[in-house]
Design a protein around this motif. Structure first.
Motif, PDB file in Angstrom:
ATOM      1  N   ALA A 262       0.825  -1.206   0.000  1.00 51.67           N
ATOM      2  CA  ALA A 262       0.000   0.000   0.000  1.00 51.67           C
ATOM      3  C   ALA A 262       0.866   1.266   0.000  1.00 51.67           C
ATOM      4  N   SER A 263       1.930   1.256   0.797  1.00 49.64           N
ATOM      5  CA  SER A 263       2.792   2.437   0.869  1.00 49.64           C
ATOM      6  C   SER A 263       3.473   2.705  -0.464  1.00 49.64           C
ATOM      7  N   ARG A 264       3.786   1.644  -1.209  1.00 46.69           N
ATOM      8  CA  ARG A 264       4.410   1.820  -2.523  1.00 46.69           C
ATOM      9  C   ARG A 264       3.399   2.310  -3.555  1.00 46.69           C
ATOM     10  N   LEU A 265       2.204   1.737  -3.530  1.00 48.97           N
ATOM     11  CA  LEU A 265       1.182   2.122  -4.509  1.00 48.97           C
ATOM     12  C   LEU A 265       0.706   3.555  -4.288  1.00 48.97           C
ATOM     13  N   ALA A 266       0.671   3.997  -3.039  1.00 51.66           N
ATOM     14  CA  ALA A 266       0.226   5.362  -2.752  1.00 51.66           C
ATOM     15  C   ALA A 266       1.161   6.396  -3.358  1.00 51.66           C
ATOM     16  N   MET A 267       2.405   6.011  -3.603  1.00 48.85           N
ATOM     17  CA  MET A 267       3.390   6.926  -4.183  1.00 48.85           C
ATOM     18  C   MET A 267       3.347   6.924  -5.710  1.00 48.85           C
ATOM     19  N   GLN A 268       2.398   6.189  -6.296  1.00 48.28           N
ATOM     20  CA  GLN A 268       2.317   6.080  -7.751  1.00 48.28           C
ATOM     21  C   GLN A 268       0.931   6.522  -8.234  1.00 48.28           C
TER      22      GLN A 268
ATOM     23  N   GLU B 240      -8.297   6.912  -6.036  1.00 45.44           N
ATOM     24  CA  GLU B 240      -8.403   7.879  -4.951  1.00 45.44           C
ATOM     25  C   GLU B 240      -9.370   7.389  -3.870  1.00 45.44           C
ATOM     26  N   VAL B 241     -10.405   6.681  -4.288  1.00 48.19           N
ATOM     27  CA  VAL B 241     -11.359   6.120  -3.324  1.00 48.19           C
ATOM     28  C   VAL B 241     -10.658   5.098  -2.432  1.00 48.19           C
ATOM     29  N   GLN B 242      -9.810   4.261  -3.025  1.00 49.06           N
ATOM     30  CA  GLN B 242      -9.081   3.257  -2.242  1.00 49.06           C
ATOM     31  C   GLN B 242      -8.073   3.910  -1.299  1.00 49.06           C
ATOM     32  N   VAL B 243      -7.485   5.028  -1.717  1.00 49.48           N
ATOM     33  CA  VAL B 243      -6.569   5.759  -0.826  1.00 49.48           C
ATOM     34  C   VAL B 243      -7.317   6.238   0.407  1.00 49.48           C
TER      35      VAL B 243
ATOM     36  N   LEU C 227      -6.682   5.220   4.382  1.00 50.26           N
ATOM     37  CA  LEU C 227      -6.471   6.206   5.441  1.00 50.26           C
ATOM     38  C   LEU C 227      -7.447   5.980   6.590  1.00 50.26           C
ATOM     39  N   THR C 228      -8.696   5.634   6.270  1.00 51.23           N
ATOM     40  CA  THR C 228      -9.694   5.359   7.306  1.00 51.23           C
ATOM     41  C   THR C 228      -9.307   4.134   8.120  1.00 51.23           C
ATOM     42  N   ARG C 229      -8.878   3.070   7.445  1.00 46.13           N
ATOM     43  CA  ARG C 229      -8.460   1.849   8.139  1.00 46.13           C
ATOM     44  C   ARG C 229      -7.213   2.089   8.963  1.00 46.13           C
ATOM     45  N   LEU C 230      -6.331   2.908   8.441  1.00 50.23           N
ATOM     46  CA  LEU C 230      -5.082   3.213   9.140  1.00 50.23           C
ATOM     47  C   LEU C 230      -5.362   3.912  10.462  1.00 50.23           C
ATOM     48  N   LYS C 231      -6.226   4.918  10.444  1.00 46.79           N
ATOM     49  CA  LYS C 231      -6.533   5.669  11.667  1.00 46.79           C
ATOM     50  C   LYS C 231      -7.230   4.794  12.701  1.00 46.79           C
ATOM     51  N   ALA C 232      -8.046   3.848  12.222  1.00 49.23           N
ATOM     52  CA  ALA C 232      -8.822   3.014  13.147  1.00 49.23           C
ATOM     53  C   ALA C 232      -8.007   1.870  13.747  1.00 49.23           C
ATOM     54  N   GLY C 233      -6.991   1.385  13.006  1.00 48.54           N
ATOM     55  CA  GLY C 233      -6.331   0.168  13.460  1.00 48.54           C
ATOM     56  C   GLY C 233      -4.856   0.250  13.780  1.00 48.54           C
TER      57      GLY C 233
ATOM     58  N   PRO D   8      -0.553  13.694  -4.417  1.00 48.22           N
ATOM     59  CA  PRO D   8      -1.225  14.974  -4.668  1.00 48.22           C
ATOM     60  C   PRO D   8      -2.626  15.036  -4.060  1.00 48.22           C
ATOM     61  N   LYS D   9      -2.932  16.171  -3.427  1.00 49.32           N
ATOM     62  CA  LYS D   9      -4.238  16.476  -2.840  1.00 49.32           C
ATOM     63  C   LYS D   9      -4.535  15.717  -1.544  1.00 49.32           C
ATOM     64  N   TRP D  10      -3.568  14.957  -1.035  1.00 45.00           N
ATOM     65  CA  TRP D  10      -3.804  14.185   0.189  1.00 45.00           C
ATOM     66  C   TRP D  10      -2.949  14.660   1.351  1.00 45.00           C
TER      67      TRP D  10
END
Length: 256
Positions: free
Chosen positions: A147-153, A165-168, A172-178, A201-203
């Motif tokens: 996920a960390s690699r794909l977010a940079m692409q 962008e929806v998956q990003v 982020l929602t799962r990250l904050k919760a878990g 970009p935009k995040w």
């Protein structure tokens, strides 16, 4: 008539290295000190202790050899499995194969290499979602590593294994919760994913807001549970420098 330019004859391709030859070279290149370092990082089982510098030289000779990669993984040797991740063909690496190899991973060194292979395939977003849901620390850490690699692409589309962008936003929602209840290495890669999302970009604003909440909660928890005897007490030398002098503030007195 102008003479035709001479074309250089192509050098014949070097002969393919067999599994037996590669294993012999890995064994000869291993050292006890490197093996000890790998052990300190959680590597279990058979391990020669081959440096990554040697693996890079060997990879220049082997390049991509999927059949060799499959055979090297089956040996169970740590160094061979790391090299298998390098030699495997991403186009031939199926979801089934990635999942089979993931179940064999028992240390974070190998988890990093397998996650790197997974993100190079056009199935990256699918295996990411599958691994993130696993209870195993190694599988879930690999999922967040992908996920960390794909977010940079951001330019990589879903057909190429990228994320939308929806998956990003869902990540982020799962990250904050878990993130607070996640195992150690999974939490480490979740932090990396948060940084990567912030670089997308935009995040940036949303990632910073999530990081602030995360830092505040962890800081409060640590202060609340920190035992009295663990608090740092100033040494005699520090106490001398911090001693208030007549007519001077504490900050001025602390300056030599």
């Amino acid at each position: 008539m102008t003479p035709k330019p001479k074309t250089k004859a192509k050098k014949p391709a070097p002969p393919r290295l067999t599994t037996k030859q590669v294993m012999a070279e890995l064994k000869a290149a291993g050292t006890a000190q490197t093996a000890k370092t790998f052990r300190n990082h959680g590597v279990l089982g058979d391990c020669y202790g081959v440096s990554y510098a040697f693996l890079k030289k060997l990879h220049k000779r082997v390049r991509t050899d999927h059949k060799l990669a499959l055979e090297l993984w089956q040996t169970g040797n740590h160094d061979a499995r790391v090299f298998a991740c390098w030699a495997a063909d991403g186009d031939k690496t199926t979801m089934k194969l990635l999942d089979q190899w993931a179940r064999d991973v028992d240390n974070h060194v190998l988890a990093i290499e397998l996650a790197s292979l997974a993100q190079d395939t056009n199935r990256a977003h699918r295996i990411m979602a599958k691994w993130i849901d696993r209870k195993s620390e190694w599988s879930s850490s690999m999922g967040w590593g992908v996920a960390s690699r794909l977010a940079m692409q951001p330019g990589r589309g879903p057909d190429e294994g990228g994320i939308t962008e929806v998956q990003v936003g869902e990540l982020l929602t799962r990250l904050k919760a878990g993130i607070h209840s996640a195992p150690n290495y999974t939490r480490h890669n979740m932090n990396n994913a948060l940084i990567s999302i912030g670089c997308r970009p935009k995040w940036k604003t949303k990632a910073i807001a999530a990081a602030k909440r995360h830092v505040r909660r962890v800081g409060a928890r640590r202060r609340r549970h920190r035992p009295q005897h663990a608090r740092r007490r100033p040494t005699h030398q520090h106490a001398v420098h911090r001693k208030r002098q007549p007519g001077l503030g504490l900050a001025a007195a602390a300056t030599p």
